[in-house]
Design an enzyme around this catalytic site. Sequence first.
Site, PDB file in Angstrom:
ATOM      1  N   CYS A 108       0.905  -1.189  -0.085  1.00 20.93           N
ATOM      2  CA  CYS A 108       0.122   0.133  -0.088  1.00 20.93           C
ATOM      3  C   CYS A 108       0.722   0.823   0.029  1.00 20.93           C
ATOM      4  CB  CYS A 108      -0.951   0.355   0.886  1.00 20.93           C
ATOM      5  SG  CYS A 108      -2.239  -1.480   1.118  1.00 20.93           S
ATOM      6  N   HIS A 242      -3.081   7.125   3.859  1.00 20.61           N
ATOM      7  CA  HIS A 242      -3.395   6.270   2.972  1.00 20.61           C
ATOM      8  C   HIS A 242      -4.900   5.363   3.565  1.00 20.61           C
ATOM      9  CE1 HIS A 242      -4.120   1.749   2.110  1.00 20.61           C
ATOM     10  NE2 HIS A 242      -3.651   1.558   2.750  1.00 20.61           N
ATOM     11  N   ASN A 272      -9.886   0.231   1.241  1.00 17.36           N
ATOM     12  CA  ASN A 272      -8.623   0.450   1.120  1.00 17.36           C
ATOM     13  C   ASN A 272      -8.142   0.140  -0.246  1.00 17.36           C
ATOM     14  OD1 ASN A 272      -5.754  -0.079   1.050  1.00 17.36           O
ATOM     15  ND2 ASN A 272      -6.167  -1.772   2.820  1.00 17.36           N
TER      16      ASN A 272
HETATM   17  N1  COA Z   1     -18.357  -7.781  10.705  1.00 17.48           N
HETATM   18  C1  COA Z   1     -18.595  -8.788  11.946  1.00 17.48           C
HETATM   19  N2  COA Z   1     -17.545  -9.089  12.821  1.00 17.48           N
HETATM   20  C2  COA Z   1     -16.547  -8.741  12.792  1.00 17.48           C
HETATM   21  C3  COA Z   1     -15.392  -8.501  11.463  1.00 17.48           C
HETATM   22  C4  COA Z   1     -16.893  -8.686  10.657  1.00 17.48           C
HETATM   23  N3  COA Z   1     -16.700  -7.753   9.541  1.00 17.48           N
HETATM   24  N4  COA Z   1     -14.586  -8.533  11.464  1.00 17.48           N
HETATM   25  C5  COA Z   1     -14.140  -9.159  12.170  1.00 17.48           C
HETATM   26  N5  COA Z   1     -15.387  -9.641  13.405  1.00 17.48           N
HETATM   27  C6  COA Z   1     -14.818  -9.944  14.719  1.00 17.48           C
HETATM   28  C7  COA Z   1     -14.170 -10.988  14.850  1.00 17.48           C
HETATM   29  O1  COA Z   1     -14.600 -11.769  14.598  1.00 17.48           O
HETATM   30  C8  COA Z   1     -14.452 -10.393  16.763  1.00 17.48           C
HETATM   31  O2  COA Z   1     -15.032 -11.251  16.441  1.00 17.48           O
HETATM   32  P1  COA Z   1     -14.484 -11.899  18.235  1.00 17.48           P
HETATM   33  O3  COA Z   1     -14.908 -11.049  19.588  1.00 17.48           O
HETATM   34  O4  COA Z   1     -16.129 -12.395  18.198  1.00 17.48           O
HETATM   35  O5  COA Z   1     -13.911 -12.837  17.858  1.00 17.48           O
HETATM   36  C9  COA Z   1     -14.267  -9.221  16.867  1.00 17.48           C
HETATM   37  O6  COA Z   1     -15.149  -8.671  15.407  1.00 17.48           O
HETATM   38  C10 COA Z   1     -13.209  -7.361  16.688  1.00 17.48           C
HETATM   39  O7  COA Z   1     -12.592  -8.707  15.898  1.00 17.48           O
HETATM   40  P2  COA Z   1     -11.088  -7.166  16.067  1.00 17.48           P
HETATM   41  O8  COA Z   1      -9.989  -7.831  14.878  1.00 17.48           O
HETATM   42  O9  COA Z   1     -10.504  -7.467  17.719  1.00 17.48           O
HETATM   43  O10 COA Z   1     -11.531  -5.641  15.629  1.00 17.48           O
HETATM   44  P3  COA Z   1     -10.814  -4.878  15.442  1.00 17.48           P
HETATM   45  O11 COA Z   1     -11.663  -3.792  15.955  1.00 17.48           O
HETATM   46  O12 COA Z   1      -9.014  -5.367  16.185  1.00 17.48           O
HETATM   47  O13 COA Z   1     -11.547  -4.279  13.644  1.00 17.48           O
HETATM   48  C11 COA Z   1      -9.145  -4.764  11.672  1.00 17.48           C
HETATM   49  C12 COA Z   1     -10.854  -5.105  12.627  1.00 17.48           C
HETATM   50  C13 COA Z   1      -9.643  -5.728  10.385  1.00 17.48           C
HETATM   51  C14 COA Z   1     -10.989  -3.298  10.865  1.00 17.48           C
HETATM   52  C15 COA Z   1      -8.756  -3.605  12.250  1.00 17.48           C
HETATM   53  O14 COA Z   1      -8.114  -4.417  13.241  1.00 17.48           O
HETATM   54  C16 COA Z   1      -8.080  -2.860  11.124  1.00 17.48           C
HETATM   55  O15 COA Z   1      -8.539  -2.275  10.492  1.00 17.48           O
HETATM   56  N6  COA Z   1      -6.735  -2.748  11.140  1.00 17.48           N
HETATM   57  C17 COA Z   1      -5.763  -2.941  10.383  1.00 17.48           C
HETATM   58  C18 COA Z   1      -5.789  -3.333   8.571  1.00 17.48           C
HETATM   59  C19 COA Z   1      -4.766  -2.773   7.753  1.00 17.48           C
HETATM   60  O16 COA Z   1      -5.428  -1.503   7.640  1.00 17.48           O
HETATM   61  N7  COA Z   1      -5.145  -3.344   6.542  1.00 17.48           N
HETATM   62  C20 COA Z   1      -4.527  -3.332   5.505  1.00 17.48           C
HETATM   63  C21 COA Z   1      -2.842  -2.487   5.966  1.00 17.48           C
HETATM   64  S1  COA Z   1      -2.306  -1.643   3.936  1.00 17.48           S
END
Ligand code: COA
Length: 315
Positions: A108, A242, A272
Amino acid sequence: MKIIGTGSVLPKKIVTNEMLSQFLDTSDEWITTRTGVKSRHVISDEKLEDMAIDAAQKALADAGISEADLDYIICSNVVNEYITPQLSCIIQGGIGASCPCIDINCACAGFIFALDLAESHYKAGKVKNVLIVCAEEPSRMPDWADRRTCVLFGDGAGAAVLGPGDNIKSIKLSSSSATDRLWQMRRLQPTPFVTKEEEDVPLQMKGQEVFKFAVKAAEKDVRRTLEEADCTPDDVDHYLLHQANIRIIDSIRHSMEQPKEKFPTNIEDHGNSSSSSCPILLDECRKAGRFQSGDLISMSAFGAGFVSGAVLFEW
Ligand code: COA
């Protein structure tokens, strides 16, 4: 060097959070609150190379130069249908240019790495006009049954044409190997000799670790560029970050103690789009008349690797 033209292209298919919740255990409420994404454009019948060529032609038209004036083409791409030839050669043919071209895969952060590469060519006195095209289809990387990854991404192509100038104030890059946080593998063709196990693994991501890395790296990169240019966060007119997660953008904004108006976003309806995210946002802001000549712009991106980078430039 100086950015003298921009262009962008999005696929026509728009996928809303409601559409996702019809086949995934997710909801508009979860996706919006955790990521800021409401909908995204994803490839259906388009070819990525056609979108890239279209974005390049738009940027050339905006710059008011022709393909014959180009001295170098840099294409940033993570995946596309071709393993070879390189996408930049396909773009070169599509726009009718004849200059050398190169592909880079810096996830990215590709647009910032491409600007850095271009700057080296300017400093060496080797080029007058450079075309950067970021073309990405990250929607083809995750498993679409995996709600943790597939909801995040959208596709698109963004391009910028560079000309001579003194508008780049600073570029800072960094890389730190963390290959188990954000990765994908694909199986190659079998041979009579390969004995090792290979597998196709869709995009894997440790979301919270990527999140923490992103916030830390972006703030550090942006501050390093400001320091080199002897500027403060208040001097910057626009922060183009980004578009990975609105909460990442908000965290960076809070630690930089800057007002929301300085942080244009399009994550709400783009998701993204990997390295295309920065040049698409740049193009949309330009078209919206957001920039005045002389404005100071800070752009920052991060991605798999990990890699990250920031550029500080004058419009
Ligand atoms: N819908 C509903 N629930 C979801 C879900 C979705 N699309 N995706 C994950 N969950 C659930 C998980 O399974 C978890 O459930 P559990 O507690 O029962 O296990 C819960 O939501 C929390 O998940 P978690 O991964 O802790 O959430 P988060 O607040 O960290 O958000 C992201 C997840 C991916 C949105 C966040 O971590 C993020 O944006 N990270 C950076 C990703 C990124 O930018 N990647 C590209 C880089 S270039």
